[in-house]
Structure formats: C-alpha cells, structure tokens
Design a protein around this motif. Structure first.
Motif, PDB file in Angstrom:
ATOM      1  N   ARG A  23       0.853  -1.190   0.000  1.00  0.00           N
ATOM      2  CA  ARG A  23       0.000   0.000   0.000  1.00  0.00           C
ATOM      3  C   ARG A  23       0.890   1.241   0.000  1.00  0.00           C
ATOM      4  O   ARG A  23       1.718   1.425   0.892  1.00  0.00           O
ATOM      5  N   SER A  77       5.283   8.199  -3.859  1.00  0.00           N
ATOM      6  CA  SER A  77       4.024   8.324  -3.102  1.00  0.00           C
ATOM      7  C   SER A  77       3.172   9.474  -3.629  1.00  0.00           C
ATOM      8  O   SER A  77       1.960   9.330  -3.810  1.00  0.00           O
ATOM      9  N   ALA A  81      -0.377   9.065  -5.748  1.00  0.00           N
ATOM     10  CA  ALA A  81      -1.601   9.665  -5.207  1.00  0.00           C
ATOM     11  C   ALA A  81      -2.378  10.393  -6.304  1.00  0.00           C
ATOM     12  O   ALA A  81      -3.610  10.389  -6.302  1.00  0.00           O
ATOM     13  N   LYS A  84      -3.842   7.371  -8.801  1.00  0.00           N
ATOM     14  CA  LYS A  84      -4.481   6.168  -8.271  1.00  0.00           C
ATOM     15  C   LYS A  84      -5.945   5.980  -8.674  1.00  0.00           C
ATOM     16  O   LYS A  84      -6.515   4.936  -8.401  1.00  0.00           O
ATOM     17  N   SER A 179      -2.393  -1.981  -9.461  1.00  0.00           N
ATOM     18  CA  SER A 179      -3.287  -1.315  -8.518  1.00  0.00           C
ATOM     19  C   SER A 179      -4.477  -0.816  -9.325  1.00  0.00           C
ATOM     20  O   SER A 179      -4.311  -0.037 -10.270  1.00  0.00           O
ATOM     21  N   SER A 184      -5.265   1.819  -3.302  1.00  0.00           N
ATOM     22  CA  SER A 184      -3.946   2.376  -2.984  1.00  0.00           C
ATOM     23  C   SER A 184      -2.902   1.277  -2.807  1.00  0.00           C
ATOM     24  O   SER A 184      -1.789   1.554  -2.396  1.00  0.00           O
ATOM     25  N   SER A 185      -3.278   0.041  -3.132  1.00  0.00           N
ATOM     26  CA  SER A 185      -2.353  -1.089  -2.953  1.00  0.00           C
ATOM     27  C   SER A 185      -2.035  -1.768  -4.284  1.00  0.00           C
ATOM     28  O   SER A 185      -2.877  -1.868  -5.169  1.00  0.00           O
TER      29      SER A 185
END
Length: 189
Positions: A23, A77, A81, A84, A179, A184-185
């Motif tokens: 995640r 990250s 974001a 996603k 994903s 988010s994983s």
C-alpha cells in the motif's frame, strides 16, 4: 509508473517475496497500521518510524509471505496519489519484459517515468524508452548508464550502491504489480 531507484523495484521485489500487498501512502497513520510492515524514506534516508528503508536489497532478504506493506517515498508516493484513480502498474528493470508485453498489448498505454524532486529522472526515462522499443540492453551497459543519473549518484553517496546494482538487474522477477482504480495497494499479477 516507473521509479526504478527505488520505489517500483521495492514493490516488485516485495510482491515477489510473497507480500500480500504493498500500500502506497503519503504518511503513516500509527493508529491504523498494526500488523503492517513500514518501509519508507525521505531523500534516500530511512524514515523515523519505518521498519526498513525503501531498499529492494533489504526487501529481497525478507520472507514476506502474507505480509502487508506500507510504502512511503519521497517521489513515488506523491505521483501515485495523483494517478491512483486509474489502473497503475509498477514497472522496473526487474520486471521489464512483463512491462514490454503489457505496453505492446494495451492501447492506449501511458508510461509515466516518475520525477525526482520535480526534475526528470534519467533512469526512469531510460526504462520507459526500453519498454516502448522492446530493446533490452545488456545488464552491464544499463548499470553504467544508470550510475550516471543524479538519483543513482545520490544513492551511491549515501552508501546504497548495492540498491542501484540490484535495481538494474534485468528480468529478475516474472510479476507485474497492479493497482486498480481507486485502490492504494499493489498486488502481484
């Protein structure tokens, strides 16, 4: 998405080592992460509160069977974001043939080389070009090219040459992390 040094290499390696999911997070939530392994870095340095640095070498030495991982990185990250809400695959040199197969079968297929501190990351653009062309260079040549990139030079200055070398191995794993939209994983495919 490609962030070969080191996020996507770590994701690929963790899933190949048996992790149930990776995640990607912008920050750790101490109240919600019991039982999760925390991997994280900021500017190449292990985050306080993280169990491990964002190191594919360290991850390759762990038995991660059934383990859930929280991954927080400087660049990946934030980029993840934003993306996603679409289907995202994690590409690296470690699974480059799977990425080439995917790119040749999906139309349209957007390949996103992550940026480093807002600037182009040479090693990720190189991976994107390899995926598009389908032409995989010899591993030694690839490593020499990647070692010239700013990201690699930074990692080497931090004593992480082994991570750079590991991340430049060609087709070490036959998996393609995916994903789905709104997830988010990453999970192995």
């Amino acid at each position: 998405m490609i962030d070969t040094l080191r996020a996507t290499s770590t994701i690929v390696t963790a899933l190949a080592r048996g992790a149930r999911e990776v995640r990607v997070v912008l920050d750790y939530d101490p109240g919600a992460e019991k039982g999760w392994l925390r991997i994280g870095e900021r500017h190449g340095i292990k985050l306080e509160g993280a169990d491990y640095d964002n190191s594919p070498v360290a991850v390759s030495r762990l038995d991660l069977s059934g383990v859930g991982i929280l991954l927080r990185t400087t660049n990946f990250s934030r980029a993840f974001a934003i993306a996603k809400d679409t289907t995202v695959y994690a590409g690296s040199y470690l699974n480059i043939s799977r990425c080439i197969d995917l790119a040749s079968s999906l139309r349209p297929c957007l390949i996103y080389p992550c940026r480093r501190m807002g600037r182009v990351a040479l090693e990720d653009v190189l991976a994107a070009l390899i995926i598009r062309s389908g032409e995989i260079p010899p591993e030694d040549d690839l490593l020499e090219l990647v070692k010239m990139a700013e990201s690699a030079r930074n990692l080497i200055s931090l004593g992480k040459l082994e991570d750079v070398e590991f991340s430049c191995r060609i087709n070490r794993f036959d998996i393609l992390p995916i994903s789905g939209p709104g997830d988010s994983s990453f999970r192995a495919k």
